[in-house]
Design an enzyme around this catalytic site. Structure first.
Site, PDB file in Angstrom:
ATOM      1  N   HIS A 129      36.702  38.638  22.556  1.00 54.77           N
ATOM      2  CA  HIS A 129      37.617  37.761  21.805  1.00 54.77           C
ATOM      3  C   HIS A 129      37.583  38.162  20.331  1.00 54.77           C
ATOM      4  CE1 HIS A 129      39.757  33.891  21.218  1.00 54.77           C
ATOM      5  NE2 HIS A 129      39.074  33.798  20.094  1.00 54.77           N
ATOM      6  N   MET A 149      42.134  24.733  21.192  1.00 53.69           N
ATOM      7  CA  MET A 149      41.055  24.780  20.195  1.00 53.69           C
ATOM      8  C   MET A 149      40.265  23.473  20.261  1.00 53.69           C
ATOM      9  SD  MET A 149      41.176  27.688  18.611  1.00 53.69           S
ATOM     10  CE  MET A 149      39.778  27.303  17.564  1.00 53.69           C
ATOM     11  N   MET A 185      42.192  36.462  11.216  1.00 53.54           N
ATOM     12  CA  MET A 185      42.510  35.384  10.263  1.00 53.54           C
ATOM     13  C   MET A 185      43.121  35.994   9.009  1.00 53.54           C
ATOM     14  SD  MET A 185      39.149  33.030  10.648  1.00 53.54           S
ATOM     15  CE  MET A 185      38.343  32.787  12.239  1.00 53.54           C
ATOM     16  N   SER A 218      33.210  36.044  21.614  1.00 55.81           N
ATOM     17  CA  SER A 218      33.779  36.169  20.265  1.00 55.81           C
ATOM     18  C   SER A 218      32.822  36.922  19.347  1.00 55.81           C
ATOM     19  CB  SER A 218      34.055  34.779  19.681  1.00 55.81           C
ATOM     20  OG  SER A 218      34.378  34.915  18.311  1.00 55.81           O
ATOM     21  N   ASP A 274      38.331  27.232  23.112  1.00 53.50           N
ATOM     22  CA  ASP A 274      37.691  27.978  22.011  1.00 53.50           C
ATOM     23  C   ASP A 274      37.130  27.011  20.977  1.00 53.50           C
ATOM     24  OD1 ASP A 274      37.033  29.850  20.062  1.00 53.50           O
ATOM     25  OD2 ASP A 274      39.087  30.524  19.698  1.00 53.50           O
ATOM     26  N   MET A 331      45.293  34.098  14.138  1.00 52.14           N
ATOM     27  CA  MET A 331      45.417  32.936  13.246  1.00 52.14           C
ATOM     28  C   MET A 331      46.148  33.422  12.001  1.00 52.14           C
ATOM     29  SD  MET A 331      41.652  31.428  14.033  1.00 52.14           S
ATOM     30  CE  MET A 331      41.148  32.924  14.872  1.00 52.14           C
TER      31      MET A 331
HETATM   32  C1  DX5 Z   1      37.315  29.850  15.339  1.00 53.24           C
HETATM   33  C2  DX5 Z   1      37.484  30.946  16.338  1.00 53.24           C
HETATM   34  C3  DX5 Z   1      36.514  31.000  17.445  1.00 53.24           C
HETATM   35  C4  DX5 Z   1      35.071  31.165  17.046  1.00 53.24           C
HETATM   36  C5  DX5 Z   1      34.266  30.410  18.042  1.00 53.24           C
HETATM   37  O1  DX5 Z   1      38.460  29.783  14.544  1.00 53.24           O
HETATM   38  O2  DX5 Z   1      38.775  30.865  16.928  1.00 53.24           O
HETATM   39  O3  DX5 Z   1      36.875  32.010  18.396  1.00 53.24           O
HETATM   40  O4  DX5 Z   1      34.642  32.496  17.050  1.00 53.24           O
HETATM   41  O5  DX5 Z   1      32.972  30.432  17.611  1.00 53.24           O
HETATM   42  P1  DX5 Z   1      31.842  29.491  18.228  1.00 53.24           P
HETATM   43  O6  DX5 Z   1      31.739  29.834  19.693  1.00 53.24           O
HETATM   44  O7  DX5 Z   1      30.662  29.859  17.453  1.00 53.24           O
HETATM   45  O8  DX5 Z   1      32.289  28.061  18.021  1.00 53.24           O
HETATM   46 ZN    ZN Z   2      39.226  32.333  18.557  1.00 51.91          ZN
END
Ligand code: DX5
Ligand code: ZN
Length: 216
Positions: A34, A138, A38, A9, A174, A69
């Site tokens: 990834h 999630m 948002m 990500s 994730d 998202m």
């Molecule tokens: C959060 C995202 C994740 C985020 C994960 O809403 O969907 O993809 O980047 O980040 P880490 O690995 O730092 O928790």
């Molecule tokens: Zn994500």
């Protein structure tokens, strides 16, 4: 054990150097990049749109795994496809018609995913199983990187695994993944591990990716 894939990500990256970060992530061995999209409405944060996805695409040597998202993904779905998204994951909690959006993705040859927020039950995926390439569980509340992993959600990964039995659907996890939390997810059935902070804040990205995969 089946293969474990890592989706790196970019949310924790220095956005002023996005192209370089994407190239370095690919060289370090991620299987996907990834991309967290948002909209400032579905989640209280605003990140990137199709133009930036297109820029990321030109720096990436691996498929783009785009996590939308967005409350109303229909508005930009085509643009995200044209920008080069290889896999697009929608949230189950949106007000739009998830089934017709998944069908649009399939028609365009894009891999499909359905994402569940922590409070959304695993059974929510049942009506969509015929259209899915992946289910994204999630393990933090979506919106921000760097949050702690919520161990109580491991049961949900197992539940999803049971529901997709016999189908060619991957499970992606994730949120809060690192070398300590990832093995629990893999044991529960995860195929693809998303990691932002753990990789990008480590001094050796390749080693971090290998540790996530359970290899030294
Ligand atoms: C959060 C995202 C994740 C985020 C994960 O809403 O969907 O993809 O980047 O980040 P880490 O690995 O730092 O928790
Ligand atoms: Zn994500």
């Amino acid at each position: 054990m089946d293969n474990v894939y890592v989706s790196g990500s970019i949310l924790s990256a220095d956005f002023a150097c996005l192209g370089r970060v994407v190239k370095e992530l690919c060289s370090a061995g991620v299987d996907f990049v990834h991309v967290d999209v948002m909209d400032g409405h579905f989640v209280p944060n605003l990140t990137i749109g199709p133009m930036v996805v297109s820029a990321i695409k030109s720096s990436s040597t691996v498929p783009l795994d785009v996590h939308l998202m967005m409350s109303r993904p229909s508005i930009l779905l085509d643009s995200f496809i044209k920008a080069g998204s290889n896999r697009i994951t929608l949230h189950a909690e949106i007000e739009e018609d998830v089934r017709s959006l998944l069908m649009q993705l399939k028609e365009k040859g894009v891999d499909t995913g359905l994402c569940l927020k922590p409070a959304t039950p695993a059974e929510t995926i049942i009506p969509f199983l015929d259209l899915l390439d992946q289910v994204l569980v999630m393990t933090v509340e979506p919106g921000f990187g760097g949050q702690p992993f919520r161990y109580e959600l491991i049961d949900k990964i197992q539940e999803v695994k049971r529901l997709i039995q016999g189908k060619k659907i991957q499970i992606e996890v994730d949120g809060g993944l690192n070398d300590k939390t990832a093995p629990n997810c893999v044991k529960a059935g995860a195929d693809i591990l998303v990691a932002g902070n753990y990789i990008l804040k480590s001094s050796d990205w390749h080693q971090a990716i290998m540790l996530l995969k359970g290899q030294q």
